[in-house]
Design an enzyme around this catalytic site. Structure first.
Site, PDB file in Angstrom:
ATOM      1  N   SER A   1       0.831  -1.199   0.000  1.00  0.00           N
ATOM      2  CA  SER A   1       0.000   0.000   0.000  1.00  0.00           C
ATOM      3  C   SER A   1       0.874   1.262   0.000  1.00  0.00           C
ATOM      4  CB  SER A   1      -0.963  -0.042   1.184  1.00  0.00           C
ATOM      5  OG  SER A   1      -1.977   0.912   1.072  1.00  0.00           O
TER       6      SER A   1
ATOM      7  N   ASP B   1     -10.354  -3.247  -4.721  1.00  0.00           N
ATOM      8  CA  ASP B   1      -9.430  -2.312  -4.086  1.00  0.00           C
ATOM      9  C   ASP B   1      -9.450  -0.994  -4.859  1.00  0.00           C
ATOM     10  OD1 ASP B   1      -7.260  -0.931  -3.018  1.00  0.00           O
ATOM     11  OD2 ASP B   1      -5.778  -2.463  -3.494  1.00  0.00           O
TER      12      ASP B   1
ATOM     13  N   HIS C   1      -7.925  -5.176  -0.785  1.00  0.00           N
ATOM     14  CA  HIS C   1      -6.740  -4.471  -0.320  1.00  0.00           C
ATOM     15  C   HIS C   1      -6.364  -4.983   1.076  1.00  0.00           C
ATOM     16  CE1 HIS C   1      -3.982  -1.005  -0.302  1.00  0.00           C
ATOM     17  NE2 HIS C   1      -4.192  -0.994   1.002  1.00  0.00           N
TER      18      HIS C   1
END
Length: 325
Positions: free
Chosen positions: A165, A262, A292
């Site tokens: 991320s 996501d 995610h």
């Protein structure tokens, strides 16, 4: 390579079961909390599992731009003779949340899976330290690891950067910066980008198609972006948005993992495509039925350990072939 898409695809049954179980105790949306409150909630909801065994774990510091900066070093239980491969890891959390502790499981699995030294970096968080503070901390970590490889038992010529991320964003930026700097240090062996943020300058289609996807929503991402950037215009800077780099040629080999459910899906796909078009060695793995953050749920979702094992296999193959940026 997967294309940008807004197709509706069924979630993995393990994810669906997890989301159903969490519905009665759903976390408060981050965008309604202060950063301090959000950090406390993130730790409260972090899954707890039995730690994956490794040989040695030691908390250390390295000299960063603002002074001594925390890191955690992991050494494998079974090591080959001589200096080991290494991974410099940057945790996710939107540059606002999480820390070395919340990502201990991922680092342990990478350490054990690759038989490598893993250095997890406790870069400064936002909004207390806004962009580009985290970038500078991560570059300082790279300098420290490359300069002190012998003392850490690692081979700087077999060093990967990795992150999930926001950490994937930082890893991508560090990989580009390392290529730009050149110098006497060896080129990075590769970069592992797990559902990375690659473009803070605009919102890609998956922001709309996955606006309410859990555990990361589009509103969450806007909250993170607002706390991280020092000004909206900074989203156009390649050090915040590696997808906006003018030239990605010559950067080290990349593994890019994306998840369909996501908001960051499409920008991750776009970055994998950009790297490939720039002549780079790219492996793109797209999880059509995942969300995610699924690597952080490795103790609950079977795809998490499998994906990290696959990342270790990819790194071994890169080291075997000796491909460099």
């Amino acid at each position: 390579m997967s294309q940008e898409t807004n197709e509706t695809i069924t979630l993995h049954h393990e994810v669906q079961r997890l989301l159903t179980a969490a519905a009665a105790n759903r976390p408060t949306p981050f965008e309604t909390l202060s950063p301090v409150e959000a950090r406390a909630q993130a730790k409260l909801f972090a899954p707890q599992g039995v730690p994956v065994p490794v040989g040695l774990v030691e908390d250390m510091t390295f000299p960063g731009p603002a002074g001594a900066t925390a890191c955690r070093c992991y050494w494998p239980a079974t090591a080959l003779s001589g200096p080991l491969p290494a991974i410099l890891y940057f945790h996710g959390g939107g540059w606002v949340l999480c820390d070395i502790e919340t990502h201990d499981d991922i680092c342990r699995r990478l350490c054990a899976g690759l038989s490598a030294v893993v250095v997890s970096v406790g870069y400064r968080l936002s909004p207390e330290t806004r962009f580009p503070g985290a970038v500078h901390d991560c570059l300082a970590a790279l300098d420290w690891v490359q300069s002190n490889g012998a003392g850490l038992g690692l081979d700087p010529a077999q060093l990967f950067v990795a992150g999930d991320s926001a950490g994937g964003n930082l890893a991508a930026v560090v990989a580009l910066a390392s290529r730009n700097r050149g110098g006497d240090m060896p080129a990075l062996a590769g970069q592992m980008l797990f559902y990375p943020v690659t473009d803070l300058g605009t919102e890609h289609l998956s922001y709309a198609t996955c606006s309410d996807a859990l555990p990361l929503t589009a509103a969450n991402m806007r909250w993170f972006r607002g706390h991280y950037l020092d000004a909206p215009a900074s989203g156009m800077d390649w050090q915040a948005s590696p997808l906006r780099a003018d030239d990605v040629s010559g950067v080290c080999p990349a593994l890019v993992m994306t998840a369909q459910h996501d908001p960051l899906c499409d920008e991750g796909i776009a970055y994998a495509r950009k790297l490939a078009q720039g002549g780079g060695e790219v492996a793109h793995i797209h999880y059509y039925n995942q969300v995610h953050g699924f690597l952080s749920l490795a103790s609950l979702l079977s795809d998490g350990p499998a994906a990290l094992s696959m990342a270790c296999d990819w790194a071994r193959a890169v080291l075997k072939t000796g491909v460099k940026g």
